[in-house]
Scaffold this active site. Sequence first.
Site, PDB file in Angstrom:
ATOM      1  N   GLN A 126       8.797   7.084 -10.868  1.00  0.00           N
ATOM      2  CA  GLN A 126       9.230   5.682 -10.900  1.00  0.00           C
ATOM      3  C   GLN A 126       8.182   4.861 -11.654  1.00  0.00           C
ATOM      4  O   GLN A 126       7.055   4.737 -11.184  1.00  0.00           O
ATOM      5  CB  GLN A 126       9.348   5.188  -9.452  1.00  0.00           C
ATOM      6  CG  GLN A 126       9.667   3.727  -9.292  1.00  0.00           C
ATOM      7  CD  GLN A 126       9.396   3.262  -7.869  1.00  0.00           C
ATOM      8  OE1 GLN A 126       8.560   3.829  -7.164  1.00  0.00           O
ATOM      9  NE2 GLN A 126      10.091   2.236  -7.448  1.00  0.00           N
ATOM     10  N   GLY A 127       8.549   4.324 -12.810  1.00  0.00           N
ATOM     11  CA  GLY A 127       7.592   3.563 -13.628  1.00  0.00           C
ATOM     12  C   GLY A 127       7.776   2.073 -13.456  1.00  0.00           C
ATOM     13  O   GLY A 127       8.312   1.381 -14.333  1.00  0.00           O
ATOM     14  N   GLU A 244      14.658   2.960  -1.909  1.00  0.00           N
ATOM     15  CA  GLU A 244      13.298   3.444  -1.653  1.00  0.00           C
ATOM     16  C   GLU A 244      12.842   3.053  -0.248  1.00  0.00           C
ATOM     17  O   GLU A 244      12.343   3.873   0.511  1.00  0.00           O
ATOM     18  CB  GLU A 244      12.334   2.850  -2.688  1.00  0.00           C
ATOM     19  CG  GLU A 244      10.881   3.247  -2.422  1.00  0.00           C
ATOM     20  CD  GLU A 244       9.915   2.808  -3.521  1.00  0.00           C
ATOM     21  OE1 GLU A 244      10.289   1.960  -4.351  1.00  0.00           O
ATOM     22  OE2 GLU A 244       8.793   3.333  -3.538  1.00  0.00           O
ATOM     23  N   GLU A 374       2.646  -7.156   3.427  1.00  0.00           N
ATOM     24  CA  GLU A 374       2.828  -8.613   3.266  1.00  0.00           C
ATOM     25  C   GLU A 374       4.160  -8.909   2.567  1.00  0.00           C
ATOM     26  O   GLU A 374       4.895  -9.824   2.945  1.00  0.00           O
ATOM     27  CB  GLU A 374       1.677  -9.227   2.440  1.00  0.00           C
ATOM     28  CG  GLU A 374       0.318  -9.252   3.134  1.00  0.00           C
ATOM     29  CD  GLU A 374      -0.363  -7.875   3.148  1.00  0.00           C
ATOM     30  OE1 GLU A 374       0.058  -6.986   2.382  1.00  0.00           O
ATOM     31  OE2 GLU A 374      -1.305  -7.708   3.935  1.00  0.00           O
TER      32      GLU A 374
HETATM   33  C1  LIG Z   1       0.802   5.835  -2.177  1.00  0.00           C
HETATM   34  C2  LIG Z   1       1.329   4.932  -3.265  1.00  0.00           C
HETATM   35  C3  LIG Z   1       2.328   5.382  -4.107  1.00  0.00           C
HETATM   36  C4  LIG Z   1       2.817   4.564  -5.120  1.00  0.00           C
HETATM   37  N1  LIG Z   1       3.774   5.065  -5.968  1.00  0.00           N
HETATM   38  C5  LIG Z   1       4.233   4.286  -6.985  1.00  0.00           C
HETATM   39  C6  LIG Z   1       5.166   4.809  -7.931  1.00  0.00           C
HETATM   40  O1  LIG Z   1       5.557   5.981  -7.871  1.00  0.00           O
HETATM   41  N2  LIG Z   1       5.602   4.013  -8.919  1.00  0.00           N
HETATM   42  C7  LIG Z   1       5.195   2.721  -9.051  1.00  0.00           C
HETATM   43  O2  LIG Z   1       5.662   2.044  -9.950  1.00  0.00           O
HETATM   44  N3  LIG Z   1       4.280   2.182  -8.183  1.00  0.00           N
HETATM   45  C8  LIG Z   1       3.796   2.944  -7.164  1.00  0.00           C
HETATM   46  N4  LIG Z   1       2.856   2.443  -6.284  1.00  0.00           N
HETATM   47  C9  LIG Z   1       2.362   1.089  -6.497  1.00  0.00           C
HETATM   48  C10 LIG Z   1       2.819   0.096  -5.440  1.00  0.00           C
HETATM   49  O3  LIG Z   1       4.193  -0.155  -5.554  1.00  0.00           O
HETATM   50  C11 LIG Z   1       1.974  -1.175  -5.647  1.00  0.00           C
HETATM   51  O4  LIG Z   1       0.622  -0.832  -5.413  1.00  0.00           O
HETATM   52  C12 LIG Z   1       2.385  -2.270  -4.693  1.00  0.00           C
HETATM   53  O5  LIG Z   1       3.651  -2.773  -5.045  1.00  0.00           O
HETATM   54  C13 LIG Z   1       1.364  -3.430  -4.661  1.00  0.00           C
HETATM   55  O6  LIG Z   1       1.118  -3.931  -5.926  1.00  0.00           O
HETATM   56  P1  LIG Z   1      -0.373  -4.124  -6.477  1.00  0.00           P
HETATM   57  O7  LIG Z   1      -1.100  -2.832  -6.265  1.00  0.00           O
HETATM   58  O8  LIG Z   1      -0.266  -4.676  -7.860  1.00  0.00           O
HETATM   59  O9  LIG Z   1      -1.057  -5.210  -5.520  1.00  0.00           O
HETATM   60  P2  LIG Z   1      -0.965  -6.782  -5.653  1.00  0.00           P
HETATM   61  O10 LIG Z   1       0.439  -7.194  -5.886  1.00  0.00           O
HETATM   62  O11 LIG Z   1      -1.997  -7.237  -6.633  1.00  0.00           O
HETATM   63  O12 LIG Z   1      -1.361  -7.251  -4.199  1.00  0.00           O
HETATM   64  C14 LIG Z   1      -2.710  -7.373  -3.744  1.00  0.00           C
HETATM   65  C15 LIG Z   1      -2.655  -7.956  -2.309  1.00  0.00           C
HETATM   66  O13 LIG Z   1      -2.063  -9.286  -2.326  1.00  0.00           O
HETATM   67  C16 LIG Z   1      -0.957  -9.343  -1.444  1.00  0.00           C
HETATM   68  N5  LIG Z   1       0.105 -10.173  -2.010  1.00  0.00           N
HETATM   69  C17 LIG Z   1       0.551 -10.150  -3.306  1.00  0.00           C
HETATM   70  N6  LIG Z   1       1.561 -11.038  -3.454  1.00  0.00           N
HETATM   71  C18 LIG Z   1       1.760 -11.632  -2.235  1.00  0.00           C
HETATM   72  C19 LIG Z   1       2.662 -12.620  -1.752  1.00  0.00           C
HETATM   73  N7  LIG Z   1       3.558 -13.190  -2.549  1.00  0.00           N
HETATM   74  N8  LIG Z   1       2.573 -12.971  -0.443  1.00  0.00           N
HETATM   75  C20 LIG Z   1       1.649 -12.388   0.385  1.00  0.00           C
HETATM   76  N9  LIG Z   1       0.756 -11.444  -0.026  1.00  0.00           N
HETATM   77  C21 LIG Z   1       0.829 -11.076  -1.311  1.00  0.00           C
HETATM   78  C22 LIG Z   1      -0.466  -7.901  -1.348  1.00  0.00           C
HETATM   79  O14 LIG Z   1       0.271  -7.687  -0.176  1.00  0.00           O
HETATM   80  C23 LIG Z   1      -1.784  -7.134  -1.360  1.00  0.00           C
HETATM   81  O15 LIG Z   1      -2.356  -7.105  -0.083  1.00  0.00           O
HETATM   82  C24 LIG Z   1       2.317   3.250  -5.284  1.00  0.00           C
HETATM   83  C25 LIG Z   1       1.290   2.785  -4.449  1.00  0.00           C
HETATM   84  C26 LIG Z   1       0.793   3.623  -3.452  1.00  0.00           C
HETATM   85  C27 LIG Z   1      -0.311   3.114  -2.590  1.00  0.00           C
END
Ligand SMILES: Cc1cc2nc3c(=O)[nH]c(=O)nc-3n(C[C@H](O)[C@H](O)[C@H](O)COP(=O)(O)OP(=O)(O)OC[C@H]3O[C@@H](n4cnc5c(N)ncnc54)[C@H](O)[C@@H]3O)c2cc1C
Length: 393
Positions: A126-127, A244, A374
Amino acid sequence: MDFSFTKHEEEFRQELRTWLEEHLPKDWVMSNQKYVKDPVFLRNWQKELYEGGWGAIAWPEKYGGRNATLMEEIIYEQEMVRAKAPSPINYVGIHMVGPTLMDIGTEEQKEQYLQKMLTGEEVWCQGYSEPNAGSDLAAIQTSAVKDGDRWIINGQKVWTSYGHVADRCFLLARTNHFEKKHKGITVFLLDMKQAGVETQPIIQMNGEHDFNEVFLKDAIAYDADIVGEVDEGWRVTMALLAHERTGIGAQVFTLEQQFQDLVTLAKEREDHGQPLIKNPFIRKNMIDLYARSRGSLLNYYRNLTKTLKNGYPGPEGSMDKLIVSEITKDLFAQSISMQGHQGILSEDVDGEHSYWSNNYLYSFGQTIGGGTSEIQRNTIGERILGLPKDLRR
Ligand SMILES: Cc1cc2nc3c(=O)[nH]c(=O)nc-3n(C[C@H](O)[C@H](O)[C@H](O)COP(=O)(O)OP(=O)(O)OC[C@H]3O[C@@H](n4cnc5c(N)ncnc54)[C@H](O)[C@@H]3O)c2cc1C
């Protein structure tokens, strides 16, 4: 919902149980750690499941499934967890991309991809996430530019689970930079085995390698690889996310098994000559965990019933995802603290500590992947409780 199983359902359970006994490698449970990351073993396992008729029981028969009922799905999850059977390597294909293509894909896409997902011939990833677009997914910057019937794709994805073994990717790219954020995104079914796609591993804190960075340099996709309409990919993006989260919620069954493992640990480990389970403080914590996991299971059943009635998953999947991942984190934190300083050992001869410490370290990621806790709370607040929208969006 009626929780009792009919004679037919019990026969179904027995059929699966017998099949698992005959097909799981004899030393499977003992050597869990040995096979669990081996892509060749996992692809073969996927194929074996398919050939046995267990590849994706909830899929319609015409696509290779069994048209399974809700109860059969529950039994399936229970039995797979009971046997500690390996998860399918093509989780993304079977639980996320496949159902989305069945809803929104063209006949050609269904024809081309669904069967290969089931057999394990083509593994999917999933990209979605990018370095500056995770929770704020509509901020993606990877771009796709039209060139005849081709699209030239440039950008970077991150945290791509299974990206290093995947043949295909359900990829979001920006096809219009002038529209509002949620407009101008298109979903492509991208061939990962081409020169313009490079993956680099990201090693997790438990030392394992599940996810990757993916660099796209003039990667190519075709008009026929677009799901839905050009620039209208947000609807498709959300459809996949609903599948998902509902799928992640199904980890309630794994949670039940992990709770039983914790009970065994508390019975077997001693502190000052007494089994830990006799300690009132530990008992209180375990009862609390048990009540929460039982509640999450019942809530999961309730949400599944609604999904079945509606024919598609609703925002309730966010509830399941949130609750299950948070309880899992608490369960493993408790297992570590119960063991004192032995709990922080990551390796030992019989592998017991590595089971607890590995899962403890992994449990943090579970509250992030598929959308952070969150974000699930925001979804529950807005779409289930009808509270005002998050100001940041
Ligand atoms: C085990 C694992 C598997 C994954 N697999 C995939 C995959 O296969 N494909 C893929 O595309 N992605 C994948 N991901 C990525 C995952 O979807 C993202 O890490 C996740 O959506 C959070 O985005 P971010 O890392 O950019 O954090 P950010 O969005 O930068 O968030 C940082 C912090 O701020 C908080 N935050 C952000 N916005 C808000 C808001 N509006 N209100 C309250 N709090 C907020 C978040 O909750 C978090 O605590 C994976 C992640 C993990 C850990």
